[in-house]
Design a protein around this motif. Structure first.
Motif, PDB file in Angstrom:
ATOM      1  N   UNK A 180     -10.866 -28.770 -32.537  1.00 23.62           N
ATOM      2  CA  UNK A 180     -12.128 -28.314 -33.111  1.00 23.62           C
ATOM      3  C   UNK A 180     -13.248 -29.131 -32.491  1.00 23.62           C
ATOM      4  N   UNK A 181     -14.263 -28.419 -32.024  1.00 24.65           N
ATOM      5  CA  UNK A 181     -15.476 -29.036 -31.498  1.00 24.65           C
ATOM      6  C   UNK A 181     -16.639 -28.599 -32.373  1.00 24.65           C
ATOM      7  N   UNK A 182     -17.736 -29.308 -32.274  1.00 28.29           N
ATOM      8  CA  UNK A 182     -18.957 -28.877 -32.938  1.00 28.29           C
ATOM      9  C   UNK A 182     -20.156 -29.212 -32.062  1.00 28.29           C
ATOM     10  N   UNK A 183     -21.182 -28.425 -32.248  1.00 26.29           N
ATOM     11  CA  UNK A 183     -22.430 -28.672 -31.535  1.00 26.29           C
ATOM     12  C   UNK A 183     -23.597 -28.402 -32.458  1.00 26.29           C
ATOM     13  N   UNK A 184     -24.343 -29.438 -32.725  1.00 29.71           N
ATOM     14  CA  UNK A 184     -25.548 -29.315 -33.535  1.00 29.71           C
ATOM     15  C   UNK A 184     -26.724 -29.003 -32.626  1.00 29.71           C
ATOM     16  N   UNK A 216     -19.267 -24.773 -35.238  1.00 31.07           N
ATOM     17  CA  UNK A 216     -17.924 -25.307 -35.020  1.00 31.07           C
ATOM     18  C   UNK A 216     -17.106 -24.309 -34.200  1.00 31.07           C
ATOM     19  N   UNK A 217     -16.428 -24.853 -33.196  1.00 27.16           N
ATOM     20  CA  UNK A 217     -15.643 -24.029 -32.274  1.00 27.16           C
ATOM     21  C   UNK A 217     -14.190 -24.488 -32.263  1.00 27.16           C
ATOM     22  N   UNK A 218     -13.315 -23.519 -32.201  1.00 24.45           N
ATOM     23  CA  UNK A 218     -11.904 -23.774 -31.968  1.00 24.45           C
ATOM     24  C   UNK A 218     -11.660 -23.654 -30.467  1.00 24.45           C
ATOM     25  N   UNK A 219     -10.832 -24.541 -29.919  1.00 25.22           N
ATOM     26  CA  UNK A 219     -10.547 -24.514 -28.492  1.00 25.22           C
ATOM     27  C   UNK A 219      -9.085 -24.861 -28.248  1.00 25.22           C
ATOM     28  N   UNK A 220      -8.580 -24.423 -27.108  1.00 21.72           N
ATOM     29  CA  UNK A 220      -7.182 -24.680 -26.769  1.00 21.72           C
ATOM     30  C   UNK A 220      -7.038 -24.956 -25.288  1.00 21.72           C
ATOM     31  N   UNK A 250      -9.112 -29.529 -18.945  1.00 23.82           N
ATOM     32  CA  UNK A 250     -10.206 -28.845 -19.628  1.00 23.82           C
ATOM     33  C   UNK A 250      -9.679 -27.823 -20.630  1.00 23.82           C
ATOM     34  N   UNK A 251     -10.488 -27.615 -21.653  1.00 19.92           N
ATOM     35  CA  UNK A 251     -10.172 -26.577 -22.630  1.00 19.92           C
ATOM     36  C   UNK A 251     -10.561 -25.227 -22.035  1.00 19.92           C
ATOM     37  N   UNK A 252      -9.546 -24.401 -21.851  1.00 18.13           N
ATOM     38  CA  UNK A 252      -9.755 -23.123 -21.170  1.00 18.13           C
ATOM     39  C   UNK A 252     -10.156 -22.022 -22.131  1.00 18.13           C
ATOM     40  N   UNK A 253      -9.703 -22.119 -23.366  1.00 20.27           N
ATOM     41  CA  UNK A 253      -9.903 -21.039 -24.331  1.00 20.27           C
ATOM     42  C   UNK A 253     -10.789 -21.514 -25.472  1.00 20.27           C
ATOM     43  N   UNK A 254     -11.750 -20.661 -25.823  1.00 23.94           N
ATOM     44  CA  UNK A 254     -12.719 -20.996 -26.858  1.00 23.94           C
ATOM     45  C   UNK A 254     -12.918 -19.805 -27.787  1.00 23.94           C
ATOM     46  N   UNK A 255     -13.151 -20.120 -29.044  1.00 27.42           N
ATOM     47  CA  UNK A 255     -13.548 -19.085 -29.981  1.00 27.42           C
ATOM     48  C   UNK A 255     -15.048 -18.876 -29.930  1.00 27.42           C
ATOM     49  N   UNK A 256     -15.525 -17.974 -30.769  1.00 20.45           N
ATOM     50  CA  UNK A 256     -16.942 -17.618 -30.762  1.00 20.45           C
ATOM     51  C   UNK A 256     -17.776 -18.552 -31.619  1.00 20.45           C
ATOM     52  N   UNK A 257     -17.124 -19.344 -32.449  1.00 16.40           N
ATOM     53  CA  UNK A 257     -17.831 -20.306 -33.271  1.00 16.40           C
ATOM     54  C   UNK A 257     -18.104 -19.807 -34.675  1.00 16.40           C
ATOM     55  N   UNK A 258     -18.213 -20.751 -35.593  1.00 16.14           N
ATOM     56  CA  UNK A 258     -18.577 -20.451 -36.974  1.00 16.14           C
ATOM     57  C   UNK A 258     -19.549 -21.533 -37.448  1.00 16.14           C
ATOM     58  N   UNK A 259     -20.621 -21.104 -38.092  1.00 13.60           N
ATOM     59  CA  UNK A 259     -21.699 -22.021 -38.473  1.00 13.60           C
ATOM     60  C   UNK A 259     -21.378 -22.730 -39.780  1.00 13.60           C
ATOM     61  N   UNK A 260     -21.585 -24.022 -39.791  1.00 11.42           N
ATOM     62  CA  UNK A 260     -21.479 -24.833 -41.003  1.00 11.42           C
ATOM     63  C   UNK A 260     -22.836 -25.481 -41.244  1.00 11.42           C
ATOM     64  N   UNK A 261     -23.367 -25.258 -42.436  1.00  8.37           N
ATOM     65  CA  UNK A 261     -24.663 -25.828 -42.805  1.00  8.37           C
ATOM     66  C   UNK A 261     -24.499 -26.616 -44.097  1.00  8.37           C
ATOM     67  N   UNK A 277     -29.688 -29.158 -30.421  1.00  6.87           N
ATOM     68  CA  UNK A 277     -30.288 -30.228 -29.652  1.00  6.87           C
ATOM     69  C   UNK A 277     -29.370 -31.384 -29.331  1.00  6.87           C
ATOM     70  N   UNK A 278     -28.098 -31.244 -29.661  1.00 11.72           N
ATOM     71  CA  UNK A 278     -27.158 -32.338 -29.416  1.00 11.72           C
ATOM     72  C   UNK A 278     -26.024 -31.874 -28.518  1.00 11.72           C
ATOM     73  N   UNK A 279     -25.308 -32.833 -27.944  1.00 13.48           N
ATOM     74  CA  UNK A 279     -24.170 -32.502 -27.109  1.00 13.48           C
ATOM     75  C   UNK A 279     -22.985 -32.079 -27.966  1.00 13.48           C
ATOM     76  N   UNK A 280     -22.118 -31.316 -27.352  1.00 15.37           N
ATOM     77  CA  UNK A 280     -20.917 -30.896 -28.037  1.00 15.37           C
ATOM     78  C   UNK A 280     -20.018 -32.105 -28.286  1.00 15.37           C
ATOM     79  N   UNK A 281     -19.397 -32.126 -29.440  1.00 15.39           N
ATOM     80  CA  UNK A 281     -18.562 -33.248 -29.858  1.00 15.39           C
ATOM     81  C   UNK A 281     -17.192 -32.733 -30.265  1.00 15.39           C
ATOM     82  N   UNK A 282     -16.145 -33.382 -29.784  1.00 18.48           N
ATOM     83  CA  UNK A 282     -14.812 -33.024 -30.254  1.00 18.48           C
ATOM     84  C   UNK A 282     -14.600 -33.683 -31.608  1.00 18.48           C
ATOM     85  N   UNK A 283     -14.277 -32.882 -32.581  1.00 14.91           N
ATOM     86  CA  UNK A 283     -14.111 -33.348 -33.954  1.00 14.91           C
ATOM     87  C   UNK A 283     -12.688 -33.829 -34.194  1.00 14.91           C
TER      88      UNK A 283
END
Length: 118
Positions: free
Chosen positions: A36-40, A93-97, A104-115, A42-48
């Motif tokens: 799981x990654x997340x990106x807020x 938040x993104x799922x990746x595999x 590198x993570x080759x596969x990514x989901x479309x993302x889901x927003x967490x607020x 204005x910020x860089x993507x972070x592996x959670x």
């Protein structure tokens, strides 16, 4: 082909909980690292967090003790249980595999927003 579909995002007050799901299809994922990654804004993507096929997990320091990554191999779903949420957890938040031997993570989901509101 491999597809990852996230769900479970939403809006919650600080201190609350959410559970994200990542439904994976197109492979057995026996030798994959799922993350799981997340990106807020204005910020860089972070592996959670990630979980390997042998069950080994690792978390970012920012979520350690609050988030738990898990999997249901029978359904090919990975979960991210998020407790004690903070406003700084707000992100997409993104799922990746990736295959275990890839860099590198080759596969990514479309993302889901967490607020998370204070």
């Amino acid at each position: 082909q491999v597809q990852l579909v996230e769900s479970g995002g939403g809006s919650v007050q600080a201190g609350g909980s959410l559970r994200l799901s990542c439904a994976a299809s197109g492979d057995t994922f026996n030798n994959y690292r799922m993350a799981w990654f997340r990106q807020a804004a204005g910020k860089e993507r972070e592996r959670v967090a990630f979980i390997d096929s042998d069950g080994i997990t690792k978390y970012a320091d920012s979520v350690k003790g609050r988030f738990t990554i898990s999997r249901d191999n029978t359904k090919n779903i990975r979960y991210l249980q998020m407790n004690s949420l903070k406003p700084e957890d707000t992100a997409m938040y993104y799922c990746a595999a990736r295959f275990v031997f890839d860099q590198d993570y080759k596969y990514w989901g479309q993302g889901t927003q967490v607020t998370v509101s204070s």
